[in-house]
Scaffold this active site. Structure first.
Site, PDB file in Angstrom:
ATOM      1  N   ARG A  36      81.708 -59.022 -26.065  1.00 46.16           N
ATOM      2  CA  ARG A  36      82.641 -59.645 -27.011  1.00 46.16           C
ATOM      3  C   ARG A  36      82.190 -61.045 -27.442  1.00 46.16           C
ATOM      4  NH1 ARG A  36      88.215 -59.613 -26.087  1.00 46.16           N
ATOM      5  NH2 ARG A  36      88.149 -58.068 -24.426  1.00 46.16           N
ATOM      6  N   CYS A  43      91.726 -60.751 -20.301  1.00 46.22           N
ATOM      7  CA  CYS A  43      92.622 -61.752 -19.707  1.00 46.22           C
ATOM      8  C   CYS A  43      92.482 -63.122 -20.376  1.00 46.22           C
ATOM      9  CB  CYS A  43      92.338 -61.834 -18.217  1.00 46.22           C
ATOM     10  SG  CYS A  43      93.311 -63.065 -17.365  1.00 46.22           S
ATOM     11  N   GLY A 116      76.547 -52.750 -22.971  1.00 46.01           N
ATOM     12  CA  GLY A 116      75.813 -52.082 -21.895  1.00 46.01           C
ATOM     13  C   GLY A 116      76.160 -50.608 -21.821  1.00 46.01           C
ATOM     14  N   ALA A 181     109.276 -51.755 -23.484  1.00 44.89           N
ATOM     15  CA  ALA A 181     109.906 -52.888 -22.793  1.00 44.89           C
ATOM     16  C   ALA A 181     109.225 -53.130 -21.460  1.00 44.89           C
ATOM     17  CB  ALA A 181     111.398 -52.626 -22.603  1.00 44.89           C
ATOM     18  N   HIS A 443     113.535 -79.637   0.818  1.00 48.13           N
ATOM     19  CA  HIS A 443     114.801 -79.651   0.083  1.00 48.13           C
ATOM     20  C   HIS A 443     114.781 -80.810  -0.905  1.00 48.13           C
ATOM     21  CE1 HIS A 443     119.056 -79.289  -0.765  1.00 48.13           C
ATOM     22  NE2 HIS A 443     119.138 -80.603  -0.626  1.00 48.13           N
TER      23      HIS A 443
HETATM   24  P1  FAD Z   1      88.904 -56.751 -18.978  1.00 49.29           P
HETATM   25  O1  FAD Z   1      89.512 -58.077 -18.802  1.00 49.29           O
HETATM   26  O2  FAD Z   1      89.481 -55.841 -19.991  1.00 49.29           O
HETATM   27  O3  FAD Z   1      87.369 -57.003 -19.264  1.00 49.29           O
HETATM   28  C1  FAD Z   1      86.492 -55.993 -19.577  1.00 49.29           C
HETATM   29  C2  FAD Z   1      85.409 -56.560 -20.456  1.00 49.29           C
HETATM   30  O4  FAD Z   1      84.376 -55.592 -20.581  1.00 49.29           O
HETATM   31  C3  FAD Z   1      85.837 -56.893 -21.869  1.00 49.29           C
HETATM   32  O5  FAD Z   1      85.572 -58.239 -22.171  1.00 49.29           O
HETATM   33  C4  FAD Z   1      85.027 -55.957 -22.755  1.00 49.29           C
HETATM   34  O6  FAD Z   1      84.614 -56.579 -23.954  1.00 49.29           O
HETATM   35  C5  FAD Z   1      83.838 -55.668 -21.868  1.00 49.29           C
HETATM   36  N1  FAD Z   1      83.185 -54.390 -22.136  1.00 49.29           N
HETATM   37  C6  FAD Z   1      83.753 -53.169 -22.229  1.00 49.29           C
HETATM   38  N2  FAD Z   1      82.808 -52.213 -22.409  1.00 49.29           N
HETATM   39  C7  FAD Z   1      81.624 -52.873 -22.430  1.00 49.29           C
HETATM   40  C8  FAD Z   1      80.280 -52.447 -22.568  1.00 49.29           C
HETATM   41  N3  FAD Z   1      79.967 -51.159 -22.694  1.00 49.29           N
HETATM   42  N4  FAD Z   1      79.301 -53.387 -22.546  1.00 49.29           N
HETATM   43  C9  FAD Z   1      79.590 -54.703 -22.404  1.00 49.29           C
HETATM   44  N5  FAD Z   1      80.846 -55.154 -22.254  1.00 49.29           N
HETATM   45  C10 FAD Z   1      81.846 -54.245 -22.259  1.00 49.29           C
HETATM   46  N6  FAD Z   1      97.259 -59.665 -16.071  1.00 49.29           N
HETATM   47  C11 FAD Z   1      97.723 -60.542 -15.166  1.00 49.29           C
HETATM   48  O7  FAD Z   1      97.411 -60.403 -13.987  1.00 49.29           O
HETATM   49  N7  FAD Z   1      98.514 -61.585 -15.541  1.00 49.29           N
HETATM   50  C12 FAD Z   1      98.895 -61.778 -16.819  1.00 49.29           C
HETATM   51  O8  FAD Z   1      99.610 -62.733 -17.117  1.00 49.29           O
HETATM   52  C13 FAD Z   1      98.438 -60.871 -17.797  1.00 49.29           C
HETATM   53  N8  FAD Z   1      98.763 -61.020 -19.083  1.00 49.29           N
HETATM   54  C14 FAD Z   1      98.288 -60.144 -20.011  1.00 49.29           C
HETATM   55  C15 FAD Z   1      98.684 -60.299 -21.336  1.00 49.29           C
HETATM   56  C16 FAD Z   1      98.235 -59.417 -22.286  1.00 49.29           C
HETATM   57  C17 FAD Z   1      98.652 -59.615 -23.729  1.00 49.29           C
HETATM   58  C18 FAD Z   1      97.344 -58.369 -21.929  1.00 49.29           C
HETATM   59  C19 FAD Z   1      96.806 -57.434 -22.973  1.00 49.29           C
HETATM   60  C20 FAD Z   1      96.953 -58.199 -20.618  1.00 49.29           C
HETATM   61  C21 FAD Z   1      97.437 -59.080 -19.641  1.00 49.29           C
HETATM   62  N9  FAD Z   1      97.101 -58.936 -18.303  1.00 49.29           N
HETATM   63  C22 FAD Z   1      97.593 -59.806 -17.376  1.00 49.29           C
HETATM   64  C23 FAD Z   1      96.231 -57.842 -17.844  1.00 49.29           C
HETATM   65  C24 FAD Z   1      94.807 -58.382 -17.637  1.00 49.29           C
HETATM   66  O9  FAD Z   1      94.343 -58.927 -18.843  1.00 49.29           O
HETATM   67  C25 FAD Z   1      93.887 -57.265 -17.187  1.00 49.29           C
HETATM   68  O10 FAD Z   1      94.445 -56.615 -16.053  1.00 49.29           O
HETATM   69  C26 FAD Z   1      92.537 -57.816 -16.800  1.00 49.29           C
HETATM   70  O11 FAD Z   1      91.940 -58.464 -17.885  1.00 49.29           O
HETATM   71  C27 FAD Z   1      91.616 -56.688 -16.313  1.00 49.29           C
HETATM   72  O12 FAD Z   1      90.371 -57.207 -15.997  1.00 49.29           O
HETATM   73  P2  FAD Z   1      89.043 -56.306 -16.088  1.00 49.29           P
HETATM   74  O13 FAD Z   1      87.941 -57.218 -15.689  1.00 49.29           O
HETATM   75  O14 FAD Z   1      89.234 -55.058 -15.365  1.00 49.29           O
HETATM   76  O15 FAD Z   1      88.901 -55.913 -17.634  1.00 49.29           O
HETATM   77  P1  NAI Z   2     103.717 -51.542 -19.558  1.00 49.02           P
HETATM   78  O1  NAI Z   2     103.225 -50.364 -18.823  1.00 49.02           O
HETATM   79  O2  NAI Z   2     104.057 -52.777 -18.819  1.00 49.02           O
HETATM   80  O3  NAI Z   2     105.043 -51.140 -20.365  1.00 49.02           O
HETATM   81  C1  NAI Z   2     105.029 -50.136 -21.318  1.00 49.02           C
HETATM   82  C2  NAI Z   2     106.470 -49.772 -21.632  1.00 49.02           C
HETATM   83  O4  NAI Z   2     106.455 -48.922 -22.767  1.00 49.02           O
HETATM   84  C3  NAI Z   2     107.149 -48.999 -20.512  1.00 49.02           C
HETATM   85  O5  NAI Z   2     108.422 -49.536 -20.296  1.00 49.02           O
HETATM   86  C4  NAI Z   2     107.217 -47.561 -21.050  1.00 49.02           C
HETATM   87  O6  NAI Z   2     108.312 -46.845 -20.566  1.00 49.02           O
HETATM   88  C5  NAI Z   2     107.329 -47.825 -22.537  1.00 49.02           C
HETATM   89  N1  NAI Z   2     106.855 -46.732 -23.381  1.00 49.02           N
HETATM   90  C6  NAI Z   2     105.797 -45.913 -23.182  1.00 49.02           C
HETATM   91  N2  NAI Z   2     105.676 -45.060 -24.219  1.00 49.02           N
HETATM   92  C7  NAI Z   2     106.655 -45.372 -25.100  1.00 49.02           C
HETATM   93  C8  NAI Z   2     107.031 -44.869 -26.379  1.00 49.02           C
HETATM   94  N3  NAI Z   2     106.381 -43.863 -26.958  1.00 49.02           N
HETATM   95  N4  NAI Z   2     108.097 -45.434 -27.005  1.00 49.02           N
HETATM   96  C9  NAI Z   2     108.779 -46.469 -26.431  1.00 49.02           C
HETATM   97  N5  NAI Z   2     108.461 -46.980 -25.216  1.00 49.02           N
HETATM   98  C10 NAI Z   2     107.407 -46.446 -24.579  1.00 49.02           C
HETATM   99  O7  NAI Z   2     102.634 -51.794 -20.704  1.00 49.02           O
HETATM  100  P2  NAI Z   2     102.347 -53.046 -21.637  1.00 49.02           P
HETATM  101  O8  NAI Z   2     103.550 -53.893 -21.777  1.00 49.02           O
HETATM  102  O9  NAI Z   2     101.719 -52.470 -22.855  1.00 49.02           O
HETATM  103  O10 NAI Z   2     101.263 -53.842 -20.831  1.00 49.02           O
HETATM  104  C11 NAI Z   2     100.059 -53.197 -20.415  1.00 49.02           C
HETATM  105  C12 NAI Z   2      99.633 -53.740 -19.092  1.00 49.02           C
HETATM  106  O11 NAI Z   2      99.108 -55.047 -19.250  1.00 49.02           O
HETATM  107  C13 NAI Z   2     100.781 -53.900 -18.113  1.00 49.02           C
HETATM  108  O12 NAI Z   2     101.021 -52.706 -17.421  1.00 49.02           O
HETATM  109  C14 NAI Z   2     100.281 -54.951 -17.209  1.00 49.02           C
HETATM  110  O13 NAI Z   2      99.539 -54.339 -16.202  1.00 49.02           O
HETATM  111  C15 NAI Z   2      99.382 -55.793 -18.096  1.00 49.02           C
HETATM  112  N6  NAI Z   2     100.069 -57.038 -18.446  1.00 49.02           N
HETATM  113  C16 NAI Z   2     100.428 -57.888 -17.446  1.00 49.02           C
HETATM  114  C17 NAI Z   2     101.101 -59.041 -17.715  1.00 49.02           C
HETATM  115  C18 NAI Z   2     101.487 -59.920 -16.590  1.00 49.02           C
HETATM  116  O14 NAI Z   2     100.966 -59.739 -15.492  1.00 49.02           O
HETATM  117  N7  NAI Z   2     102.378 -60.868 -16.797  1.00 49.02           N
HETATM  118  C19 NAI Z   2     101.439 -59.434 -19.073  1.00 49.02           C
HETATM  119  C20 NAI Z   2     101.023 -58.454 -20.062  1.00 49.02           C
HETATM  120  C21 NAI Z   2     100.348 -57.321 -19.737  1.00 49.02           C
END
Ligand code: FAD
Ligand code: NAI
Length: 464
Positions: A36, A43, A116, A181, A443
């Site tokens: 990317r 994350c 990769g 949600a 506290h």
């Molecule tokens: P990723 O972070 O998805 O990294 C994988 C990387 O591999 C990517 O950069 C991608 O470009 C790269 N890649 C893929 N295929 C290839 C390839 N073939 N060659 C080279 N590079 C490649 N988790 C929390 O714990 N706390 C949070 O507050 C939180 N908030 C989130 C908010 C949102 C909006 C989202 C979408 C996710 C959030 N998450 C949160 C979830 C968290 O982002 C993921 O669980 C975490 O990033 C997973 O880490 P990973 O290393 O497995 O994969």
């Molecule tokens: P999620 O799994 O948290 O929630 C998805 C929700 O969508 C569920 O409540 C499910 O019942 C509902 N759903 C599924 N299909 C549906 C449909 N067809 N119509 C209406 N509702 C439907 O997934 P989300 O919010 O997309 O996040 C993905 C993942 O990213 C999370 O599971 C979490 O692991 C990670 N994440 C973590 C955060 C954190 O740690 N604070 C913040 C954001 C993401």
């Protein structure tokens, strides 16, 4: 051909970069491939960090506009500069991704830019314009996840967005419909609600945050409704039509019934995430489960020398789970111990108030026929929360009767995303609720609510 690497990691997210750092520290010759253009994965770039930047900024706005006056702080003409809000978010991301790049250098990890793909065991092709082949004794797949698709709905990241688009909207939408949600829907729905959007959340099930403790989840729903979010529970989206610049979102009861249409300017699809597994693994014969996640045994796949960690493998899709697995895999590859305790992986929804949990819920304990004791404490009775005008929520501690160990904690309230760490340490040490209850807490702190809930397990809470 140069000397092979001890380890090549495909994917530079929290799983991949933590694996790389630990491998570097352990003296393994390591490369990390990321396509990317920046390290940090979902994350840092489009997940945890930018969402927290917007959550924080929107909370400050909401406090200045709606809550500070009650503390005697008068902020006049409070307004939003969305461009600056987005800029500070992007600056935070930029700074942190650079920091990860620095850590690669510091730990002598080669950062290879490109896509990769595993060509054969021990061989990885990197495509970045031209292709080149790298060799390694071990390969870790850390390719993460991508937003799950809603059948029949095409995400264009303009009007129908995933979390990535919802983190970068150029204007505050008048009407936002959030589908799902869960973590993303509620965090980003809260952001845009606080900034002024009318937010409707459509959820398939008849409750929000389905994996969380039921009591906390229903209190959470009540508070979000009080904050102005509208919920369509037990409903599914059947179609989204684009009509003269607005969206017509057709919903229908999940169990069947009459359809209705909700109008919106933007729709956010947040119904979960799917594993990314296209780095040559099918050709190699790496086994995946029915949902497409890579199957592992202690992070080893079925193919010798090929490992997998993080979101592309089963389990919670959380950055800290990926990080733990990355470190454990590096340890094992270096011939050391490697350990992840899947019973102690906290989850936090960073709304206001926050919701945090670790371990088992009451529902899970009941279903497993495990006898337990419960202690609860409301933030309404916590002096610090009351003083700060932030007394919504409660703490619940669960102790297994037979082992006298804390097996779960569930909380909603101010700063519980930090307080949950205390329970994680307690659980790792095999603590009883009494151990937390008999530990002196400063506290007045919010963490005293945890201590009081722990006291409640044995019936000696101080609640008025
Ligand atoms: P990723 O972070 O998805 O990294 C994988 C990387 O591999 C990517 O950069 C991608 O470009 C790269 N890649 C893929 N295929 C290839 C390839 N073939 N060659 C080279 N590079 C490649 N988790 C929390 O714990 N706390 C949070 O507050 C939180 N908030 C989130 C908010 C949102 C909006 C989202 C979408 C996710 C959030 N998450 C949160 C979830 C968290 O982002 C993921 O669980 C975490 O990033 C997973 O880490 P990973 O290393 O497995 O994969
Ligand atoms: P999620 O799994 O948290 O929630 C998805 C929700 O969508 C569920 O409540 C499910 O019942 C509902 N759903 C599924 N299909 C549906 C449909 N067809 N119509 C209406 N509702 C439907 O997934 P989300 O919010 O997309 O996040 C993905 C993942 O990213 C999370 O599971 C979490 O692991 C990670 N994440 C973590 C955060 C954190 O740690 N604070 C913040 C954001 C993401």
């Amino acid at each position: 051909m140069a000397d092979p690497y001890d380890l090549i990691i495909i994917g530079g997210g929290p799983g991949g970069y933590n694996c790389a750092i630990r491998a570097g520290q352990l003296g393994l010759k390591t490369a990390i491939i990321e396509d990317r253009g920046k390290l940090g994965g979902t994350c840092l770039n489009v997940g945890c960090i930018p969402s927290k930047a917007l959550l924080h900024a929107s909370e400050v706005f909401d406090a200045a506009k709606n809550h500070m006056a009650s503390l005697g702080v008068v902020a006049k003409d409070v307004s939003i500069d969305l461009k600056q809000m987005m800029q500070q978010k992007d600056d935070a991301v930029e700074g942190l991704t650079k920091g990860v790049e620095f850590l690669m250098k510091k730990n002598k990890v080669d950062y290879v830019k490109g896509r990769g793909a595993i060509a054969a065991p021990g061989q990885v092709d990197v495509v970045n314009g031209a292709a080149r082949r790298l060799e390694a004794r071990n390969i870790v797949i850390a390719t993460g996840s991508a937003p799950a698709d809603l059948p029949g709905v095409k995400i264009d990241e303009q009007q129908i967005v995933s979390s990535t688009g919802a983190l970068a909207l150029p204007e505050i939408p008048k009407r936002l419909v959030v589908i799902g949600a869960g973590y993303i829907g509620l965090e980003l729905g809260s952001v845009w609600r606080r900034l002024g959007s009318e937010v409707t959340v459509v959820e398939f099930l008849d409750r929000i945050t389905p994996t969380m403790d039921g009591e906390i989840s229903s209190q959470f729903l009540r508070i979000l409704k009080k904050q102005g979010l509208t919920f369509e529970l037990g409903m599914k989206v059947v179609a989204i039509e684009k009509k003269s610049g607005e969206l017509a979102i057709v919903i229908e009861p999940s169990k069947g019934g009459e359809q209705r249409t909700i109008k919106a300017d933007i729709a956010l699809v947040a119904i979960g995430r799917k594993p990314v597994t296209d780095a040559g693994i099918a050709k190699l014969g790496v086994k995946t489960d029915k949902r497409g996640f890579i199957e592992t045994d202690h992070w080893r796949t079925n193919v010798q020398g090929v490992w997998a960690i993080g979101d592309c493998t089963p389990g919670p899709m959380l950055a800290h789970k990926a990080e733990e697995e990355g470190i454990a895999a590096a340890q094992l590859i270096a011939g050391n111990w490697g350990h992840v305790n899947y019973d102690v992986i906290p989850g936090v929804v960073y709304t206001a108030p926050e919701v945090a949990s670790v371990g088992r819920t009451e529902e899970e304990l009941k279903a497993a026929g495990i006898a337990y004791k419960v202690g609860k404490f409301p933030f309404l009775a916590n002096s610090r929360a009351r003083t700060n005008h932030a007394a919504d929520g409660m703490v619940k501690v669960l102790e297994e009767e037979s082992t006298k160990r804390v097996v779960g904690a569930h909380m909603m309230g101010p700063g519980v995303g930090e307080i949950i760490g205390e329970v994680c340490v307690a659980m790792e040490f095999g603590a009883a609720a009494e151990d937390i209850a008999r530990t002196c807490h400063a506290h007045p702190t919010m963490a005293e609510a945890l201590r009081e809930a722990a006291k409640g397990v044995d019936g000696w809470t101080m609640q008025a």
